[in-house]
Design an enzyme around this catalytic site. Structure first.
Site, PDB file in Angstrom:
ATOM      1  N   LYS A   1       0.457   4.640   6.771  1.00 26.13           N
ATOM      2  CA  LYS A   1      -0.058   5.502   5.703  1.00 26.13           C
ATOM      3  C   LYS A   1       0.602   6.875   5.816  1.00 26.13           C
ATOM      4  CE  LYS A   1      -3.145   2.345   4.583  1.00 26.13           C
ATOM      5  NZ  LYS A   1      -2.910   1.460   3.410  1.00 26.13           N
TER       6      LYS A   1
ATOM      7  N   SER B   1       0.798  -1.233   0.000  1.00 27.16           N
ATOM      8  CA  SER B   1       0.000   0.000   0.000  1.00 27.16           C
ATOM      9  C   SER B   1       0.828   1.278   0.000  1.00 27.16           C
ATOM     10  CB  SER B   1      -0.947   0.011   1.208  1.00 27.16           C
ATOM     11  OG  SER B   1      -0.223   0.158   2.416  1.00 27.16           O
TER      12      SER B   1
END
Length: 257
Positions: free
Chosen positions: A145, A76
């Site tokens: 993230k 990701s």
């Protein structure tokens, strides 16, 4: 005269004994127990234990308050972070230092972000080495993230040019994976107080704030869940690098109104 010669002879004898290194204890030391010399092996083992315990305590203190290692299991954050990268996070942010736009943050899953498939349990040795900080923490309960929105920010996608805006200012994101759009879905959110809006760099393959609106917190990450900010990749050797914030990306972003 005889007694004087005898006294002088006695003094000479005592002087000779002293010169020859006579180790007879002086009267004031007599009666005191002599210190036992510690066996060299015992002394070595004792010093080794002290060093190991000190190192263990220092490692636990560092992991608890200053820095912690993590292992990246997903794609990701490609290509900033690759699968298998080991990195270290700074646990002083948030805390003494404030979070900033562009920070790469590791945080505890707010609920529902990660797959429900349980990871393989590490063995006892791996658990101990991970606990003391020798092995990196596997991100099975953590998510990594990039911070796009801070508390109070309005984050919108997208402009006619396909850019995300933060508080009305379009941002250019050089860290987004090659060929990927800033977002394939539209959104318009205001970040609640005490929360963050986060996206992965590999936007097409990142289950981030955009896709967790139905999870706990509505897709926003509580600041209290943040473990720290990633600042260096430590493994593999050919991937060692400092992770710096993209200051230019957010340089013109105004404070929330």
């Amino acid at each position: 005269m005889g007694s004087e010669h005898d006294a002088e002879d006695a003094r000479e004898v005592r002087a000779t004994e002293a010169a020859d290194g006579d180790d007879t204890p002086s009267p004031e030391l007599r009666g005191r127990p002599r210190k036992r010399r510690r066996h060299p092996v015992v002394a070595f083992l004792r010093e080794t234990v002290v060093v190991l315990v000190s190192a263990l305590v220092l490692s636990v203190v560092i992991k608890t308050f200053l820095a912690q290692a993590f292992y990246i299991p997903s794609e990701s954050m490609e290509h900033t972070l690759e699968v298998g990268d080991r990195l270290v996070v700074n646990k002083l942010t948030p805390g003494p230092f404030d979070l900033e736009h562009g920070d790469i943050v590791v945080f505890l899953d707010p609920g529902g972000w990660l797959s429900s498939v349980p990871p393989d349990d590490p063995n006892a040795v791996e658990q101990v080495l991970t606990w003391i900080g020798v092995l990196p923490e596997h991100a099975d309960e953590h998510v990594i993230k990039r911070v796009i929105g801070l508390p109070g920010d309005q984050v919108v996608c997208c402009t006619d040019q396909g850019q995300i805006t933060v508080n009305g200012e379009a941002i250019t994101e050089p860290y987004v994976a090659d060929g990927a759009a800033p977002s394939d879905v539209e959104f318009d959110v205001v970040v609640p107080e005490g929360h963050l809006y986060v996206l992965g760099d590999n936007r097409p393959h990142s289950k981030d704030s955009r896709y967790n609106g139905g999870s706990v917190g509505g897709g926003f990450v509580p600041v209290r869940n943040v473990v720290g900010t990633a600042f260096v990749i430590t493994w593999p050797l050919d991937r060692i690098t400092w992770l710096t914030d993209p200051d230019e990306t957010f340089a013109d972003v105004p404070d929330p109104s």
